[in-house]
Design a protein around this motif. Structure first.
Motif, PDB file in Angstrom:
ATOM      1  N   ASP A  54       0.707  13.950   9.204  1.00  0.00           N
ATOM      2  CA  ASP A  54      -0.596  13.381   9.528  1.00  0.00           C
ATOM      3  C   ASP A  54      -1.112  12.481   8.414  1.00  0.00           C
ATOM      4  OD1 ASP A  54      -0.834  15.589   7.862  1.00  0.00           O
ATOM      5  OD2 ASP A  54      -2.828  16.123   8.589  1.00  0.00           O
ATOM      6  N   THR A  55      -0.722  12.777   7.174  1.00  0.00           N
ATOM      7  CA  THR A  55      -1.123  11.909   6.057  1.00  0.00           C
ATOM      8  C   THR A  55      -0.486  10.536   6.184  1.00  0.00           C
ATOM      9  OG1 THR A  55      -1.336  13.835   4.618  1.00  0.00           O
ATOM     10  CG2 THR A  55      -1.166  11.684   3.548  1.00  0.00           C
ATOM     11  N   VAL A  56       0.772  10.490   6.615  1.00  0.00           N
ATOM     12  CA  VAL A  56       1.447   9.212   6.845  1.00  0.00           C
ATOM     13  C   VAL A  56       0.819   8.485   8.024  1.00  0.00           C
ATOM     14  CG1 VAL A  56       3.645   8.126   7.435  1.00  0.00           C
ATOM     15  CG2 VAL A  56       3.600  10.081   5.873  1.00  0.00           C
ATOM     16  N   PHE A  57       0.580   9.196   9.128  1.00  0.00           N
ATOM     17  CA  PHE A  57       0.028   8.579  10.335  1.00  0.00           C
ATOM     18  C   PHE A  57      -1.350   7.979  10.094  1.00  0.00           C
ATOM     19  CE2 PHE A  57       2.582  11.812  13.015  1.00  0.00           C
ATOM     20  CZ  PHE A  57       3.691  10.984  12.991  1.00  0.00           C
ATOM     21  N   SER A  58      -2.160   8.673   9.313  1.00  0.00           N
ATOM     22  CA  SER A  58      -3.552   8.235   9.137  1.00  0.00           C
ATOM     23  C   SER A  58      -3.655   6.884   8.438  1.00  0.00           C
ATOM     24  CB  SER A  58      -4.334   9.288   8.344  1.00  0.00           C
ATOM     25  OG  SER A  58      -3.824   9.407   7.019  1.00  0.00           O
ATOM     26  N   ARG A  59      -2.564   6.429   7.798  1.00  0.00           N
ATOM     27  CA  ARG A  59      -2.585   5.138   7.105  1.00  0.00           C
ATOM     28  C   ARG A  59      -1.953   4.030   7.947  1.00  0.00           C
ATOM     29  NH1 ARG A  59      -0.707   8.708   2.613  1.00  0.00           N
ATOM     30  NH2 ARG A  59      -2.515   9.119   1.298  1.00  0.00           N
ATOM     31  N   LEU A  60      -1.532   4.358   9.166  1.00  0.00           N
ATOM     32  CA  LEU A  60      -0.867   3.365  10.001  1.00  0.00           C
ATOM     33  C   LEU A  60      -1.877   2.569  10.822  1.00  0.00           C
ATOM     34  CD1 LEU A  60       2.140   5.443  11.392  1.00  0.00           C
ATOM     35  CD2 LEU A  60       2.129   3.855   9.454  1.00  0.00           C
ATOM     36  N   PRO A  61      -1.548   1.317  11.133  1.00  0.00           N
ATOM     37  CA  PRO A  61      -2.420   0.541  12.020  1.00  0.00           C
ATOM     38  C   PRO A  61      -2.475   1.171  13.408  1.00  0.00           C
ATOM     39  CG  PRO A  61      -0.331  -0.593  11.699  1.00  0.00           C
ATOM     40  CD  PRO A  61      -0.358   0.542  10.721  1.00  0.00           C
ATOM     41  N   GLY A  62      -3.635   1.123  14.030  1.00  0.00           N
ATOM     42  CA  GLY A  62      -3.812   1.674  15.363  1.00  0.00           C
ATOM     43  C   GLY A  62      -4.118   3.155  15.407  1.00  0.00           C
ATOM     44  N   TYR A  63      -4.124   3.831  14.242  1.00  0.00           N
ATOM     45  CA  TYR A  63      -4.386   5.264  14.204  1.00  0.00           C
ATOM     46  C   TYR A  63      -5.844   5.563  14.564  1.00  0.00           C
ATOM     47  CZ  TYR A  63      -5.273   9.916  12.252  1.00  0.00           C
ATOM     48  OH  TYR A  63      -5.653  11.221  12.079  1.00  0.00           O
ATOM     49  N   SER A  64      -6.047   6.620  15.369  1.00  0.00           N
ATOM     50  CA  SER A  64      -7.394   7.092  15.697  1.00  0.00           C
ATOM     51  C   SER A  64      -7.433   8.604  15.554  1.00  0.00           C
ATOM     52  CB  SER A  64      -7.784   6.709  17.128  1.00  0.00           C
ATOM     53  OG  SER A  64      -7.867   5.313  17.278  1.00  0.00           O
ATOM     54  N   PRO A  65      -8.412   9.137  14.852  1.00  0.00           N
ATOM     55  CA  PRO A  65      -8.525  10.593  14.689  1.00  0.00           C
ATOM     56  C   PRO A  65      -9.112  11.227  15.947  1.00  0.00           C
ATOM     57  CG  PRO A  65     -10.373   9.508  13.629  1.00  0.00           C
ATOM     58  CD  PRO A  65      -9.470   8.409  14.130  1.00  0.00           C
ATOM     59  N   PRO A  66      -9.172  12.563  15.991  1.00  0.00           N
ATOM     60  CA  PRO A  66      -9.877  13.214  17.104  1.00  0.00           C
ATOM     61  C   PRO A  66     -11.313  12.715  17.189  1.00  0.00           C
ATOM     62  CG  PRO A  66      -8.669  14.818  15.806  1.00  0.00           C
ATOM     63  CD  PRO A  66      -8.620  13.530  15.031  1.00  0.00           C
ATOM     64  N   GLN A  67     -11.818  12.632  18.422  1.00  0.00           N
ATOM     65  CA  GLN A  67     -13.179  12.129  18.586  1.00  0.00           C
ATOM     66  C   GLN A  67     -13.796  12.734  19.846  1.00  0.00           C
ATOM     67  OE1 GLN A  67     -12.441   7.886  18.834  1.00  0.00           O
ATOM     68  NE2 GLN A  67     -12.217   7.948  21.057  1.00  0.00           N
ATOM     69  N   PRO A  68     -15.123  12.924  19.831  1.00  0.00           N
ATOM     70  CA  PRO A  68     -15.796  13.429  21.029  1.00  0.00           C
ATOM     71  C   PRO A  68     -15.990  12.306  22.047  1.00  0.00           C
ATOM     72  CG  PRO A  68     -17.397  13.014  19.311  1.00  0.00           C
ATOM     73  CD  PRO A  68     -16.042  12.747  18.695  1.00  0.00           C
ATOM     74  N   ALA A  69     -16.244  12.712  23.275  1.00  0.00           N
ATOM     75  CA  ALA A  69     -16.500  11.727  24.322  1.00  0.00           C
ATOM     76  C   ALA A  69     -17.917  11.182  24.203  1.00  0.00           C
ATOM     77  CB  ALA A  69     -16.311  12.360  25.693  1.00  0.00           C
ATOM     78  N   GLU A  70     -18.071   9.929  24.593  1.00  0.00           N
ATOM     79  CA  GLU A  70     -19.396   9.326  24.738  1.00  0.00           C
ATOM     80  C   GLU A  70     -19.432   8.629  26.092  1.00  0.00           C
ATOM     81  OE1 GLU A  70     -20.319   6.742  21.514  1.00  0.00           O
ATOM     82  OE2 GLU A  70     -20.194   8.313  19.983  1.00  0.00           O
ATOM     83  N   GLY A  71     -20.450   8.913  26.876  1.00  0.00           N
ATOM     84  CA  GLY A  71     -20.550   8.306  28.191  1.00  0.00           C
ATOM     85  C   GLY A  71     -21.497   9.093  29.070  1.00  0.00           C
ATOM     86  N   LEU A 104       0.831  -1.199   0.000  1.00  0.00           N
ATOM     87  CA  LEU A 104       0.000   0.000   0.000  1.00  0.00           C
ATOM     88  C   LEU A 104       0.868   1.253   0.000  1.00  0.00           C
ATOM     89  CD1 LEU A 104      -2.682   1.514   0.307  1.00  0.00           C
ATOM     90  CD2 LEU A 104      -2.489   1.186   2.780  1.00  0.00           C
ATOM     91  N   LEU A 105       1.880   1.306   0.887  1.00  0.00           N
ATOM     92  CA  LEU A 105       2.741   2.490   0.941  1.00  0.00           C
ATOM     93  C   LEU A 105       3.499   2.685  -0.356  1.00  0.00           C
ATOM     94  CD1 LEU A 105       3.269   4.524   3.277  1.00  0.00           C
ATOM     95  CD2 LEU A 105       1.964   2.484   3.935  1.00  0.00           C
ATOM     96  N   ALA A 106       3.965   1.598  -0.941  1.00  0.00           N
ATOM     97  CA  ALA A 106       4.700   1.717  -2.204  1.00  0.00           C
ATOM     98  C   ALA A 106       3.798   2.229  -3.324  1.00  0.00           C
ATOM     99  CB  ALA A 106       5.308   0.365  -2.581  1.00  0.00           C
ATOM    100  N   SER A 107       2.528   1.798  -3.311  1.00  0.00           N
ATOM    101  CA  SER A 107       1.610   2.247  -4.353  1.00  0.00           C
ATOM    102  C   SER A 107       1.209   3.706  -4.154  1.00  0.00           C
ATOM    103  CB  SER A 107       0.361   1.360  -4.370  1.00  0.00           C
ATOM    104  OG  SER A 107      -0.389   1.526  -3.175  1.00  0.00           O
ATOM    105  N   LEU A 108       1.176   4.160  -2.874  1.00  0.00           N
ATOM    106  CA  LEU A 108       0.803   5.545  -2.607  1.00  0.00           C
ATOM    107  C   LEU A 108       1.900   6.510  -3.025  1.00  0.00           C
ATOM    108  CD1 LEU A 108      -0.881   5.093   0.883  1.00  0.00           C
ATOM    109  CD2 LEU A 108      -2.028   5.765  -1.237  1.00  0.00           C
ATOM    110  N   PHE A 109       3.153   6.080  -2.949  1.00  0.00           N
ATOM    111  CA  PHE A 109       4.275   6.939  -3.296  1.00  0.00           C
ATOM    112  C   PHE A 109       5.161   6.246  -4.344  1.00  0.00           C
ATOM    113  CE2 PHE A 109       3.224   7.448   1.214  1.00  0.00           C
ATOM    114  CZ  PHE A 109       2.776   8.761   1.192  1.00  0.00           C
ATOM    115  N   PRO A 110       4.660   5.980  -5.549  1.00  0.00           N
ATOM    116  CA  PRO A 110       5.377   5.149  -6.506  1.00  0.00           C
ATOM    117  C   PRO A 110       6.643   5.784  -7.065  1.00  0.00           C
ATOM    118  CG  PRO A 110       3.417   6.112  -7.503  1.00  0.00           C
ATOM    119  CD  PRO A 110       3.357   6.430  -6.053  1.00  0.00           C
ATOM    120  N   VAL A 111       6.746   7.113  -7.058  1.00  0.00           N
ATOM    121  CA  VAL A 111       7.910   7.726  -7.686  1.00  0.00           C
ATOM    122  C   VAL A 111       8.802   8.455  -6.694  1.00  0.00           C
ATOM    123  CG1 VAL A 111       6.726   7.994  -9.898  1.00  0.00           C
ATOM    124  CG2 VAL A 111       6.586   9.832  -8.204  1.00  0.00           C
ATOM    125  N   CYS A 112       8.465   8.367  -5.406  1.00  0.00           N
ATOM    126  CA  CYS A 112       9.232   9.095  -4.401  1.00  0.00           C
ATOM    127  C   CYS A 112      10.404   8.261  -3.914  1.00  0.00           C
ATOM    128  CB  CYS A 112       8.343   9.475  -3.215  1.00  0.00           C
ATOM    129  SG  CYS A 112       6.999  10.604  -3.675  1.00  0.00           S
TER     130      CYS A 112
END
Length: 352
Positions: free
Chosen positions: A74-91, A14-22
């Motif tokens: 943040d573009t790199v981080f968002s494709r990593l396993p375990g990544y979570s974006p900002p989120q509101p609380a629920e409870g 996936l990473l190689a396909s996202l940046f094929p010429v870099c």
């Protein structure tokens, strides 16, 4: 032959396909796969945290040295396993404790951004995973045209960080590591000085901040928190001692001040503490008259059941109980600024 996980192969592709010429595509894909392996590894908890975040550091350096701007991580981080974006609380809330079905998150759990200090640009990374896993702060700087990690700070729980101004060449940094338990949270605070050479520990606050709420401005970081009363504590979700500690910069140093947010509870707890230690003279100084003192002294094992008040108006109450009865303790601030117990009533509902 070592077996390579399908997940790792797919991520690398996936990473190689996202940046094929870099030029950095293959190093970044390799470090992404290595980070994924660390997340999947079955190793002791503390060792996992250090290993995973060290892999994250290597991944970030591969991105920075490959030409990714700090603002684009943040573009790199968002494709990593375990990544979570900002989120509101629920409870829901019980007293001063929040019970979450979804934890609040003001920023992504993998985050990095530029910090300008003394004509140099550093990159600060803040990494956490789940509510019970170790977190890390990392600082990256350039030397000889290459990005390197210049400093890091680990914590046993997820971390957040807040800046304080220390001038053009340094920033104060308040690091909060927060453990989420079943019936309360416990935050630990460390104060750091961030300079172009990295992080330098200024002070670790020795006590924990129970159910902490952090508010930051351009010049202050305030932590509102609780503590269980040492003498009148009932249930853990019952009345507590409430505080606010505010950190600010004074004469080039990070200093702190702490205030009581519900001084009526503090006053009642101090009274019973003095009484239990045989310091009746000090206990009497916290009470307006002899009759009120005798009424309280007749129930030396009382516990708090409920409380409310208004510090600005100078008035509050604590409902107490023993095996034999329940009673209401009223507390007021006098003209000298001191809070004193002014009455004890068998009517357990405060007057409107």
């Amino acid at each position: 032959m070592q077996t390579v996980s399908l997940r790792r192969v797919l991520l690398a592709a996936l990473l190689a396909s996202l940046f094929p010429v870099c030029a950095f595509a293959q190093p970044l894909a390799r470090e992404t796969a290595r980070f994924t392996d660390r997340l999947d590894a079955e190793v002791p908890h503390d060792a996992w945290g250090r290993g995973a975040w060290s892999a994250m550091d290597t991944l970030v350096l591969a991105a920075l040295n490959g030409g990714v701007a700090a603002e684009g991580l943040d573009t790199v981080f968002s494709r990593l396993p375990g990544y979570s974006p900002p989120q509101p609380a629920e409870g829901f809330q019980v007293g001063r404790t929040a019970f979450y079905s979804q934890l609040p998150r003001e920023a992504p759990n993998y985050w990095a951004g530029p910090v300008r200090l003394g004509g140099r640009t550093l990159v600060l990374g803040i990494y956490s995973l789940t509510y019970s896993a170790p977190g890390r702060l990392s600082v990256y700087g350039q030397s000889g045209g290459r990005w390197r990690r210049v400093s890091h700070a680990d914590a046993g729980n997820p971390v957040s960080a807040y800046f304080l101004p220390l001038g053009d060449t340094a920033r104060g940094l308040v690091m909060v590591a927060n453990h989420i338990g079943g019936d309360h949270s416990a935050a630990h605070v460390k104060l750091w000085r961030l300079t172009p050479s990295g992080l330098r520990l200024q002070r670790a606050i020795p006590h924990r901040f129970m159910d902490a709420v952090v508010e930051a401005t351009d010049t202050t970081v305030s932590v509102a928190y609780d503590s269980l009363p040492p003498r009148i504590a009932g249930a853990i979700l019952g009345p507590r001692l409430a505080f606010r500690t505010t950190f600010r910069v004074r004469e080039g140093r990070i200093v702190s001040t702490t205030e009581a947010l519900n001084p009526w509870v503090h006053t009642v707890d101090r009274f019973y503490d003095h009484l239990a230690r045989g310091r009746r003279t000090l206990a009497r100084q916290l009470v307006a008259d002899d009759a009120t003192f005798r009424a309280l002294a007749a129930a030396p094992e009382a516990s708090a059941e409920a409380e409310d008040g208004d510090a600005a108006l100078g008035d509050g109450w604590v409902r107490m109980w023993t095996d034999a009865k329940r009673f209401l303790v009223s507390v007021r601030r006098g003209g000298d600024g001191a809070w004193r117990i002014v009455s004890v009533s068998d009517n357990v509902q405060p007057e409107p």
